[in-house]
Design an enzyme around this catalytic site. Structure first.
Site, PDB file in Angstrom:
ATOM      1  N   ASP A 188       1.340  -4.507   0.741  1.00 18.82           N
ATOM      2  CA  ASP A 188       1.410  -5.624   1.522  1.00 18.82           C
ATOM      3  C   ASP A 188       2.672  -5.955   2.444  1.00 18.82           C
ATOM      4  O   ASP A 188       3.688  -4.913   2.301  1.00 18.82           O
ATOM      5  CB  ASP A 188       0.947  -7.087   0.914  1.00 18.82           C
ATOM      6  CG  ASP A 188       2.158  -7.491   0.052  1.00 18.82           C
ATOM      7  OD1 ASP A 188       2.774  -6.503  -0.450  1.00 18.82           O
ATOM      8  OD2 ASP A 188       2.118  -8.518  -0.407  1.00 18.82           O
ATOM      9  N   ASP A 192       5.440  -7.592   1.914  1.00 17.06           N
ATOM     10  CA  ASP A 192       6.546  -7.428   0.868  1.00 17.06           C
ATOM     11  C   ASP A 192       6.713  -6.416   0.054  1.00 17.06           C
ATOM     12  O   ASP A 192       7.358  -6.459  -0.824  1.00 17.06           O
ATOM     13  CB  ASP A 192       7.022  -8.762   0.705  1.00 17.06           C
ATOM     14  CG  ASP A 192       6.219  -9.476  -0.256  1.00 17.06           C
ATOM     15  OD1 ASP A 192       5.022  -9.216  -0.309  1.00 17.06           O
ATOM     16  OD2 ASP A 192       6.579 -10.274  -1.162  1.00 17.06           O
ATOM     17  N   ASP A 223       4.872  -5.988  -2.678  1.00 12.95           N
ATOM     18  CA  ASP A 223       4.354  -6.568  -4.388  1.00 12.95           C
ATOM     19  C   ASP A 223       3.081  -6.173  -4.600  1.00 12.95           C
ATOM     20  O   ASP A 223       2.422  -6.101  -5.666  1.00 12.95           O
ATOM     21  CB  ASP A 223       4.982  -7.867  -4.674  1.00 12.95           C
ATOM     22  CG  ASP A 223       4.419  -8.774  -3.860  1.00 12.95           C
ATOM     23  OD1 ASP A 223       3.592  -8.770  -2.856  1.00 12.95           O
ATOM     24  OD2 ASP A 223       4.886  -9.946  -4.151  1.00 12.95           O
ATOM     25  N   ARG A 224       2.008  -6.330  -3.464  1.00  9.84           N
ATOM     26  CA  ARG A 224       0.556  -6.013  -3.846  1.00  9.84           C
ATOM     27  C   ARG A 224       0.162  -4.485  -3.777  1.00  9.84           C
ATOM     28  O   ARG A 224       0.893  -3.606  -2.958  1.00  9.84           O
ATOM     29  CB  ARG A 224      -0.336  -6.866  -2.764  1.00  9.84           C
ATOM     30  CG  ARG A 224      -0.012  -8.240  -2.782  1.00  9.84           C
ATOM     31  CD  ARG A 224      -0.875  -8.854  -2.046  1.00  9.84           C
ATOM     32  NE  ARG A 224      -0.847 -10.404  -2.240  1.00  9.84           N
ATOM     33  CZ  ARG A 224      -1.756 -11.538  -1.958  1.00  9.84           C
ATOM     34  NH1 ARG A 224      -2.984 -11.223  -1.612  1.00  9.84           N
ATOM     35  NH2 ARG A 224      -1.747 -12.605  -2.242  1.00  9.84           N
ATOM     36  N   SER A 226       4.703 -12.620   2.743  1.00  8.78           N
ATOM     37  CA  SER A 226       4.002 -11.582   1.762  1.00  8.78           C
ATOM     38  C   SER A 226       2.821 -11.016   2.904  1.00  8.78           C
ATOM     39  O   SER A 226       3.189 -10.539   3.874  1.00  8.78           O
ATOM     40  CB  SER A 226       3.147 -12.373   0.799  1.00  8.78           C
ATOM     41  OG  SER A 226       2.691 -11.391  -0.123  1.00  8.78           O
ATOM     42  N   HIS A 227       1.709 -11.210   2.698  1.00 12.59           N
ATOM     43  CA  HIS A 227       0.510 -10.475   3.189  1.00 12.59           C
ATOM     44  C   HIS A 227       0.097 -11.360   4.335  1.00 12.59           C
ATOM     45  O   HIS A 227      -0.758 -10.925   5.171  1.00 12.59           O
ATOM     46  CB  HIS A 227      -0.601 -10.682   2.341  1.00 12.59           C
ATOM     47  CG  HIS A 227      -0.944 -11.903   1.568  1.00 12.59           C
ATOM     48  ND1 HIS A 227      -0.298 -12.472   0.787  1.00 12.59           N
ATOM     49  CD2 HIS A 227      -2.020 -12.745   2.129  1.00 12.59           C
ATOM     50  CE1 HIS A 227      -0.818 -13.699   0.507  1.00 12.59           C
ATOM     51  NE2 HIS A 227      -1.973 -13.783   1.041  1.00 12.59           N
ATOM     52  N   ARG A 282     -10.782 -20.848  -2.720  1.00 13.61           N
ATOM     53  CA  ARG A 282     -10.895 -19.783  -3.338  1.00 13.61           C
ATOM     54  C   ARG A 282     -12.011 -19.978  -4.437  1.00 13.61           C
ATOM     55  O   ARG A 282     -11.871 -20.929  -5.316  1.00 13.61           O
ATOM     56  CB  ARG A 282      -9.829 -18.903  -4.027  1.00 13.61           C
ATOM     57  CG  ARG A 282      -8.502 -18.945  -3.195  1.00 13.61           C
ATOM     58  CD  ARG A 282      -7.875 -17.625  -3.680  1.00 13.61           C
ATOM     59  NE  ARG A 282      -6.425 -17.686  -3.001  1.00 13.61           N
ATOM     60  CZ  ARG A 282      -6.270 -17.069  -1.924  1.00 13.61           C
ATOM     61  NH1 ARG A 282      -7.313 -16.601  -0.891  1.00 13.61           N
ATOM     62  NH2 ARG A 282      -5.052 -16.933  -1.435  1.00 13.61           N
TER      63      ARG A 282
END
Ligand code: G16
Length: 540
Positions: free
Chosen positions: A274, A276, A278-279, A111-112, A493
């Protein structure tokens, strides 16, 4: 077919979104193959079935794809559908699984997270609805990785991934497809391309930063169909190391876009996606849109797009996502579902028709068109809304707040913490949760606190320990949780949210608005005291 002996690795537990590790970890003997075999060992119905394979083009993508193809053949699949060049964005893979009625898909991405020989790689399995494997399945895959002792792998040469068309590995057909075509066609069906085209023809300017990741080819083709200028897409060529950057569309890693959008002569609309695809990050001229606000705005305006003109059935958001969308759901008289972090929790709600639009604070929004979040989809829905309303992004946002009030929101990330220290923060707070109601933190009255758990209304599965919530009596919230996607130490987080009703002060600086909560978070959890970190690494 060959049977190859292997030995289990103890660390193949999938996180929030599949197995993510450093490339060097994946390069250990049979490491990727073990995980893929574990997936194949637990999924049923492979004989005669199709499998989709694709990834975000990062370093090591092609090698793992060749292995996965050989293994799919030996494990009984009849067909593998793979994106040309090994490329498929996560939402495009989700769509292809659904379109081609595949049994599932392997999506190779971290991903990111950054890419390259010293960076990250990942493998995710998606099921036949196109969505990430649910927890029950990822638990079974993990259990299988702990005992695996053999791989099934065909003895065959590499497949040419760069030419469309069919070939064979043993009895299995390998079909290399254009990664963009089916997805672009779906987008044309969902949105009013004519209205967007007209807006663009009238001089509306777009800047889309593909961050040298997978969305470049998708955005180029779709914006071409919309008649946008060629410079609408920047960093549009996917690179194995994403040009040395983090392909993470936030204000830190997409700073160049942010600066351009805040500067003189900015385009009308800025966006990024991002690794892949998706964001999404949305920035209007002079106005950043927080992902939580973006979800709320899109849900409130979705009826302006052809796909959603009949209205939406419900909205789902992950628990730490701001409650802005809740107010939209209330106004529309539709259901609002609060799920744990992870897109996989939305799948059942979408399949059951309970919700149409989903979103997360981590820059993800999507709908029932696929079973993943979808960056380009979010960009196109925004453009569709703008084309219909013919006002600026900033005006849309201000209108929204004036109607629903504003949820000031930020996420503070403390990255690569020592695992023990991160656990100490969480365990210490968890132990005190029960006694917090009625006390004060930085002068703010605590209304309640709990450890979030989720009972899926469709299959009654229960997910525990999904984040510590502290609610204050003015509607503010702080959520603490450990990320499930990092590859180094632990990432803590802290999600901060303060509600300002319509008619209140809606134009404050976010940092200033949240200051009292930031101090309360420190008082509650002692992050600086325990970890030695005076401030977060990333604020989004
Ligand atoms: C993944 C998941 C998202 C989740 C995000 C952050 O996104 O698909 O559902 O919100 O990670 O998770 P965490 O807070 O556990 O790090 P992506 O884009 O990384 O696949």
């Amino acid at each position: 077919m060959n049977q190859v002996a292997t030995r289990p690795y103890a660390d193949q537990k999938p996180g929030t979104s599949g197995l993510r590790k450093k490339v060097r970890v994946f390069q250990q003997e049979h490491y990727a193959a073990n995980f893929i075999q574990a997936v194949f060992d637990v999924v049923e119905g492979k004989a005669g079935a199709a499998l989709v394979i694709g990834g975000d083009g990062r370093f090591y993508n092609r090698e793992v794809i060749q292995t996965a193809i050989r293994m799919a053949a030996a494990n009984g699949f009849a067909r593998v559908i793979v994106g040309r060049g090994g490329i498929l964005s996560t939402p495009a893979a989700s769509h292809l699984i659904r379109l081609r009625k595949a049994l599932g898909g392997l999506v190779l991405s971290a991903s990111h997270n950054p890419g390259g020989p010293d960076e990250d790689f990942g493998i995710k399995y998606n099921v036949s609805n196109g969505g990430p494997a649910p927890e029950k399945l990822t638990d079974a895959i993990y259990a299988r990785t702990r005992e695996i002792d053999r791989l099934l792998i065909a003895d065959a040469p590499d497949v040419d991934l760069d030419r469309d068309g069919e070939s064979r590995v043993g009895d299995m057909v390998v079909e290399v497809v254009d990664p963009v075509a089916d997805y672009a066609e779906l987008m044309e069906r969902l949105f009013d391309f004519a209205a967007i085209r007209e807006m663009i023809a009238g001089g509306f300017r777009i800047r889309f930063d593909a961050m040298h990741a997978v969305t470049g080819p998708y955005a180029r083709e779709i914006f071409r169909r919309l008649g946008a200028r060629e410079d609408s897409v920047v960093n549009g060529t996917p690179l194995p190391d994403f040009g040395g950057h983090h392909p993470d569309p936030n204000l830190v890693h997409a700073k160049a876009l942010y600066d351009e959008m805040m500067g003189e002569g900015a385009p009308d609309f800025g966006a990024a996606s991002d690794g892949d695809g998706d964001r999404n990050l949305i920035i209007g001229k002079g106005m950043f849109v927080s992902p939580s606000d973006s979800l709320a705005v899109l849900a409130a305006n979705a009826h302006l797009a052809p796909a959603y003109q009949g209205g939406i059935a419900g909205i789902a958001r992950s628990m730490p996502t701001s409650q802005a969308a809740d107010r939209v759901a209330e106004a529309l008289g539709i259901g609002l579902y609060e799920t744990p972090t992870g897109w996989k929790f939305f799948g059942n709600l979408l399949d059951a028709g309970l919700v149409t639009i989903c979103g997360e604070e981590s820059a993800g929004t999507g709908s029932n068109h696929v079973r993943e979040k979808d960056g380009v989809w979010a960009v196109l829905l925004w453009l569709n809304v703008l084309a219909k309303r013919r006002v600026s992004v900033a005006e849309i946002l201000r209108d929204h707040w004036a109607r629903f009030g504003r949820n000031y929101y930020a996420r503070h990330d403390y990255e690569a913490l020592a695992v023990d220290a991160a656990n100490q923060v969480m365990d210490g707070l968890r132990a005190r949760l029960g006694g917090l109601a009625g006390t004060r933190a930085n002068g703010l009255a605590v209304a309640g606190a709990d450890d979030f758990e989720y009972l899926d209304p469709t299959d009654q599965s229960l997910s525990r320990n999904q984040g510590l919530r502290v609610r204050f009596d003015d509607g503010s919230r702080i959520v603490f949780r450990l990320s499930g996607t990092g590859t180094e130490g632990a990432t803590l987080r802290v999600y901060l949210e303060r509600y300002e009703p319509a008619g209140g002060d809606l134009g404050m600086d976010v940092g200033t608005a949240l200051q009292p909560l930031i101090a309360a978070a420190e008082e509650l959890a002692g992050i600086a005291r325990i970890t030695g970190r005076a401030r977060p690494d990333v604020v989004t």
